[in-house]
Design a protein around this motif. Structure first.
Motif, PDB file in Angstrom:
ATOM      1  N   LEU A  17      -0.198   2.506  -2.282  1.00 18.10           N
ATOM      2  CA  LEU A  17      -0.115   1.626  -3.455  1.00 18.10           C
ATOM      3  C   LEU A  17       1.241   0.923  -3.518  1.00 18.10           C
ATOM      4  O   LEU A  17       1.318  -0.263  -3.869  1.00 18.10           O
ATOM      5  CB  LEU A  17      -0.369   2.426  -4.731  1.00 18.10           C
ATOM      6  N   ALA A  18       2.304   1.661  -3.170  1.00 17.31           N
ATOM      7  CA  ALA A  18       3.634   1.049  -3.166  1.00 17.31           C
ATOM      8  C   ALA A  18       3.726  -0.044  -2.123  1.00 17.31           C
ATOM      9  O   ALA A  18       4.265  -1.130  -2.379  1.00 17.31           O
ATOM     10  CB  ALA A  18       4.693   2.124  -2.916  1.00 17.31           C
ATOM     11  N   VAL A  19       3.181   0.225  -0.945  1.00 18.07           N
ATOM     12  CA  VAL A  19       3.214  -0.761   0.137  1.00 18.07           C
ATOM     13  C   VAL A  19       2.392  -1.986  -0.221  1.00 18.07           C
ATOM     14  O   VAL A  19       2.767  -3.127   0.079  1.00 18.07           O
ATOM     15  CB  VAL A  19       2.692  -0.119   1.442  1.00 18.07           C
ATOM     16  N   PRO A  25       4.924  -8.018   1.941  1.00 25.75           N
ATOM     17  CA  PRO A  25       3.806  -7.823   2.878  1.00 25.75           C
ATOM     18  C   PRO A  25       4.207  -7.247   4.232  1.00 25.75           C
ATOM     19  O   PRO A  25       3.400  -6.564   4.870  1.00 25.75           O
ATOM     20  CB  PRO A  25       3.237  -9.238   3.038  1.00 25.75           C
ATOM     21  N   ILE A  26       5.452  -7.492   4.667  1.00 27.94           N
ATOM     22  CA  ILE A  26       5.864  -6.995   5.978  1.00 27.94           C
ATOM     23  C   ILE A  26       5.808  -5.468   6.041  1.00 27.94           C
ATOM     24  O   ILE A  26       5.569  -4.879   7.096  1.00 27.94           O
ATOM     25  CB  ILE A  26       7.278  -7.505   6.329  1.00 27.94           C
ATOM     26  N   PHE A  32       0.833   0.284   8.461  1.00 29.04           N
ATOM     27  CA  PHE A  32      -0.355   0.406   9.311  1.00 29.04           C
ATOM     28  C   PHE A  32       0.015   0.552  10.781  1.00 29.04           C
ATOM     29  O   PHE A  32      -0.743   1.134  11.557  1.00 29.04           O
ATOM     30  CB  PHE A  32      -1.286  -0.791   9.100  1.00 29.04           C
ATOM     31  N   LEU A  33       1.178   0.043  11.147  1.00 33.00           N
ATOM     32  CA  LEU A  33       1.635   0.230  12.521  1.00 33.00           C
ATOM     33  C   LEU A  33       1.945   1.706  12.782  1.00 33.00           C
ATOM     34  O   LEU A  33       1.623   2.234  13.856  1.00 33.00           O
ATOM     35  CB  LEU A  33       2.871  -0.627  12.781  1.00 33.00           C
ATOM     36  N   ARG A 131      -5.277  -9.403   5.426  1.00 29.46           N
ATOM     37  CA  ARG A 131      -4.210  -9.454   4.411  1.00 29.46           C
ATOM     38  C   ARG A 131      -3.696 -10.882   4.236  1.00 29.46           C
ATOM     39  O   ARG A 131      -3.322 -11.291   3.121  1.00 29.46           O
ATOM     40  CB  ARG A 131      -3.059  -8.518   4.821  1.00 29.46           C
ATOM     41  N   GLU A 132      -3.666 -11.647   5.317  1.00 25.82           N
ATOM     42  CA  GLU A 132      -3.234 -13.037   5.219  1.00 25.82           C
ATOM     43  C   GLU A 132      -4.175 -13.847   4.326  1.00 25.82           C
ATOM     44  O   GLU A 132      -3.745 -14.753   3.625  1.00 25.82           O
ATOM     45  CB  GLU A 132      -3.167 -13.671   6.613  1.00 25.82           C
ATOM     46  N   ILE A 133      -5.448 -13.517   4.352  1.00 27.17           N
ATOM     47  CA  ILE A 133      -6.406 -14.209   3.485  1.00 27.17           C
ATOM     48  C   ILE A 133      -6.142 -13.859   2.024  1.00 27.17           C
ATOM     49  O   ILE A 133      -6.193 -14.719   1.142  1.00 27.17           O
ATOM     50  CB  ILE A 133      -7.849 -13.834   3.870  1.00 27.17           C
ATOM     51  N   GLY A 134      -5.863 -12.582   1.782  1.00 28.49           N
ATOM     52  CA  GLY A 134      -5.581 -12.153   0.416  1.00 28.49           C
ATOM     53  C   GLY A 134      -5.590 -10.647   0.311  1.00 28.49           C
ATOM     54  O   GLY A 134      -6.340  -9.964   1.027  1.00 28.49           O
ATOM     55  N   LEU A 135      -4.756 -10.122  -0.577  1.00 24.96           N
ATOM     56  CA  LEU A 135      -4.682  -8.682  -0.747  1.00 24.96           C
ATOM     57  C   LEU A 135      -6.015  -8.107  -1.208  1.00 24.96           C
ATOM     58  O   LEU A 135      -6.482  -7.081  -0.694  1.00 24.96           O
ATOM     59  CB  LEU A 135      -3.579  -8.339  -1.757  1.00 24.96           C
ATOM     60  N   LEU A 136      -6.645  -8.764  -2.173  1.00 23.77           N
ATOM     61  CA  LEU A 136      -7.929  -8.286  -2.672  1.00 23.77           C
ATOM     62  C   LEU A 136      -9.008  -8.397  -1.599  1.00 23.77           C
ATOM     63  O   LEU A 136      -9.915  -7.557  -1.529  1.00 23.77           O
ATOM     64  CB  LEU A 136      -8.338  -9.075  -3.919  1.00 23.77           C
TER      65      LEU A 136
END
Length: 275
Positions: A17-19, A25-26, A32-33, A131-136
């Motif tokens: 949630l924090a991330v 976004p980085i 995930f890496l 994620r680039e498209i959108g967080l949701l």
């Protein structure tokens, strides 16, 4: 055991949630890496458990593949990786699952090694693309996998009788899989009805093609999440272990937690590209 499992889940959820909502976004890419490299480490140890040093090189190889493709600044490379991963999940994975435990992991160690170097980086690029498209957009797609798993677990516990894959995963039932699918239908319908069409994959698909094609897409993605779960279960049984590792107290390994996401993410990206 349950207390440890709950504590680990709370810690992971807090970090996630924090991330997602607090940090730039980085940091999501970095988080995930780390998950990918841990999964690669576990993947290698499943194939060659007696050579633990190789697992670190394997995780590094996944990192180098991602870094190399990013340095090229050419989207064709990551998309080619995601396309190959999608072809595997759609055409080859079902054939491998149909063989149950008849696969000799020692003889197939080289293909499994190559496979991990494709599937795991492809998953990372897929997450970053969504994620680039959108967080949701990303969260709603990932939530479909989690809802399918939760629905399958509780419905299977309540009324599950017929085993889905008794040789590979005796705990999974056909009733549970159907229950998870129905819950995914409800979830996708609510997303489409209450959210703007461009915010989720389900809304975009419904807007372009209609409700029936959207539900067919949800069916495909739900089955793919089951494929991912069963594939990892088969992998572990061939390796003769219960969990991919003990990195997550009470939960097993990272691969145990992300297995259902690995097939869904790249195919979700291809679905977006098709639109």
């Amino acid at each position: 055991m349950l207390k440890t499992r709950v504590i680990t889940a709370i810690v992971l959820l807090t970090i996630l949630l924090a991330v997602l909502f607090v940090l730039p976004p980085i940091y999501l890419g970095g988080f995930f890496l780390l998950l990918l490299m841990a999964s690669a480490w576990e993947w290698s140890r499943l194939i060659l458990p007696n050579q633990p040093w190789l697992a670190y090189f394997y995780a590094s190889a996944c990192l180098l593949i991602i870094a190399g493709l990013m340095l090229l600044h050419q989207p064709l490379g990551p998309f080619a990786l995601m396309f190959v991963a999608s072809i595997f999940w759609l055409l080859i994975a079902p054939l491998m699952l149909s063989r149950g435990l008849k696969i000799n992991l020692k003889k197939w160690s080289a293909p499994y090694f190559i496979l991990g170097l494709v599937l795991l980086p492809a998953t990372w690029f897929s997450v970053m693309f969504l994620r680039e498209i959108g967080l949701l957009f990303l969260l709603s797609t990932m939530a479909l996998v989690w809802i399918a798993d939760i629905g399958a677990y509780f419905v299977g516990k309540a009324i599950g009788k017929r085993r889905l894959a008794p040789e590979i995963s005796p705990g999974k039932s056909i009733e549970g899989a159907v229950g998870g699918l129905v819950l995914c239908y409800i979830y996708a319908g609510l997303c489409t009805f209450y959210l703007a069409p461009t915010l989720t994959l389900f809304g975009v698909w419904t807007y372009r093609f209609g409700w029936l094609p959207m539900f067919l897409m949800v069916t495909a993605l739900t089955f793919l999440s089951i494929f991912g779960d069963l594939f990892e279960s088969q992998f572990k049984r061939l390796a003769g272990v219960k969990d991919s590792s003990r990195l997550l107290p009470g939960h097993g390994g990272v691969l145990d937690r992300v297995d259902a996401l690995i097939p869904v993410m790249p195919i979700a990206v291809l679905l977006v590209g098709f639109l």
